[in-house]
Scaffold this active site. Structure first.
Site, PDB file in Angstrom:
ATOM      1  N   SER A  89     -15.290  24.391  30.961  1.00  0.00           N
ATOM      2  CA  SER A  89     -16.507  23.600  31.129  1.00  0.00           C
ATOM      3  C   SER A  89     -16.156  22.197  31.601  1.00  0.00           C
ATOM      4  O   SER A  89     -14.991  21.802  31.648  1.00  0.00           O
ATOM      5  CB  SER A  89     -17.277  23.514  29.800  1.00  0.00           C
ATOM      6  OG  SER A  89     -16.633  22.622  28.903  1.00  0.00           O
ATOM      7  N   SER A  91     -17.006  19.327  30.104  1.00  0.00           N
ATOM      8  CA  SER A  91     -17.211  18.334  29.043  1.00  0.00           C
ATOM      9  C   SER A  91     -16.110  17.287  28.977  1.00  0.00           C
ATOM     10  O   SER A  91     -16.297  16.236  28.359  1.00  0.00           O
ATOM     11  CB  SER A  91     -17.329  19.025  27.681  1.00  0.00           C
ATOM     12  OG  SER A  91     -16.079  19.562  27.267  1.00  0.00           O
ATOM     13  N   LYS A 146     -11.375  18.326  23.086  1.00  0.00           N
ATOM     14  CA  LYS A 146     -12.054  17.028  23.079  1.00  0.00           C
ATOM     15  C   LYS A 146     -11.008  15.938  22.843  1.00  0.00           C
ATOM     16  O   LYS A 146      -9.836  16.212  22.605  1.00  0.00           O
ATOM     17  CB  LYS A 146     -13.115  16.950  21.977  1.00  0.00           C
ATOM     18  CG  LYS A 146     -14.170  18.048  22.004  1.00  0.00           C
ATOM     19  CD  LYS A 146     -15.111  17.950  23.178  1.00  0.00           C
ATOM     20  CE  LYS A 146     -16.132  19.077  23.173  1.00  0.00           C
ATOM     21  NZ  LYS A 146     -16.967  19.096  24.396  1.00  0.00           N
ATOM     22  N   SER A 229     -21.509  16.597  26.789  1.00  0.00           N
ATOM     23  CA  SER A 229     -20.510  17.147  25.872  1.00  0.00           C
ATOM     24  C   SER A 229     -21.128  17.354  24.488  1.00  0.00           C
ATOM     25  O   SER A 229     -21.708  16.433  23.920  1.00  0.00           O
ATOM     26  CB  SER A 229     -19.312  16.192  25.756  1.00  0.00           C
ATOM     27  OG  SER A 229     -18.426  16.613  24.733  1.00  0.00           O
TER      28      SER A 229
END
Length: 270
Positions: A89, A91, A146, A229
Site C-alpha cells: 500500500s 501508507s 509504519k 495511513s
C-alpha cells in the site's frame, strides 16, 4: 484467511527432517543388511551395480535428504536474520512505494521463535524514527509497516497535522507542492530527534487531532503518508510482542506482474 508462510515453512522443514531421519536410522541399516545377506547367499562380493540397486534410497527419502538442509537454512535466515517483505500500500509514501521489496532485520529487536513470535533473546528496543514491521494488533495474521514516533513514556500529540513529542513540535520544512499549480499534496521534510525523513500531507484532507500517552512495552506509530495511513491514531499502540523487525533496505522494486523488476532503487531505509 491470510497465508501463514512461516507456519508452512516450519511444517515442511520438520516433515523433511523426520523423513530424512526415518530413512537414515531405520531404513538405511536394513539396506546395508540386505547387501550383506546377498553377498552371503552369492558367496562373493557384489559388484557396484548390484550394491547400488540394493542401497538405492526411495524417491521420497532422497528428496527429503536433499531438501532438508536447504529448508533449514532458509528457516534460520528468515526467522532470525532477515526476512523479505513486499510493500502492498501507499501508507509509507514517499519513503516506500507500492511494489518495493524490502529486507527486514529480524535480530535487531531480539531473536523470536517462528510462528509464535515469542522473544527468546533480547537485543535493542525500537527508537523514534525507526521504520518497523509488526503484526497488526486487530488481526495478528497481517503484517503492517509504519514509523515509530512514540516510545514508552512519551506523550504524543497530533495537532493541525504537526507532530508533538512530549510537548515539543517536530520541525517540518516544505520541499514541494504537488502539483505546483493547484497543490493537493505537500512534500515535507520532518525531523524526529534531529533525524530527517520525508512525509506527505494532503491539503484538503481533514485533520485528526489527539493526544496519547504511550504505555510501557508499547509503541506509537504513524505512516509517512500522514493523511492516507491507518495507524496508531486509529487503532492504538503496537505491543512489543507483536514486533517483527526493523525495515533495513529496499532491494528491488517491481511495480506489477507485467513490468520488469527494477534494481536501480536499492537503498537503505531511513
Amino acid at each position: 484467511m491470510n497465508f501463514d508462510f512461516s507456519l508452512v515453512l516450519v511444517l515442511v522443514t520438520a516433515l523433511a527432517g523426520v523423513l530424512w531421519l526415518l530413512d537414515r536410522l531405520m531404513l538405511a541399516p536394513k539396506r546395508q543388511q540386505a547387501v550383506k545377506d546377498a553377498e552371503a547367499t552369492a558367496g562373493r562380493s557384489l559388484d557396484e551395480r548390484e550394491r547400488h540397486a540394493l542401497l538405492r534410497q526411495p524417491g521420497w527419502a532422497d528428496t527429503a535428504r536433499s531438501m532438508f538442509p536447504v529448508l533449514l537454512v532458509v528457516l534460520v535466515v528468515r526467522s532470525f536474520l532477515y526476512e523479505p517483505f513486499q510493500i502492498p500500500s501507499g501508507s509509507m509514501l514517499p519513503t516506500l512505494k507500492i511494489g518495493d521489496f524490502i529486507l527486514v532485520n529480524k535480530y535487531d529487536y531480539g531473536l523470536r521463535l517462528p510462528v509464535t513470535n515469542t522473544r527468546i533473546l533480547a537485543n535493542n528496543d525500537p527508537e523514534r524514527g525507526d521504520v518497523i514491521v509488526f503484526r497488526y494488533p486487530e488481526d495478528t495474521s497481517i503484517n503492517y509497516i509504519k514509523r515509530v514516533v512514540g516510545v514508552p513514556g512519551d506523550v504524543i500529540t497530533y495537532q493541525d497535522k504537526v507532530l508533538y513529542i512530549n510537548g515539543q513540535p517536530q520541525p517540518q520544512t516544505l520541499l514541494a507542492k504537488l502539483p505546483p499549480s493547484r497543490p493537493e499534496q505537500l512534500l515535507l521534510d520532518e525531523k524526529l530527534d534531529g533525524e530527517a525523513h520525508r512525509i506527505f500531507r494532503d491539503v484538503y484532507r481533514p485533520v485528526i487531532n489527539g493526544t496519547w500517552r504511550v504505555p510501557e512495552g508499547q509503541y506509537f506509530v504513524l505512516g509517512d503518508n500522514r493523511d492516507n495511513s491507518k495507524d496508531s491514531r486509529y487503532w492504538g499502540f503496537v505491543p512489543e510482542e507483536l514486533l517483527v523487525g526493523k525495515a533495513a533496505a529496499v532491494w528491488m522494486h517491481w511495480k506489477d506482474f507485467f513490468s520488469l523488476p527494477d534494481f536501480s532503487e536499492v537503498r537503505q531505509i531511513n
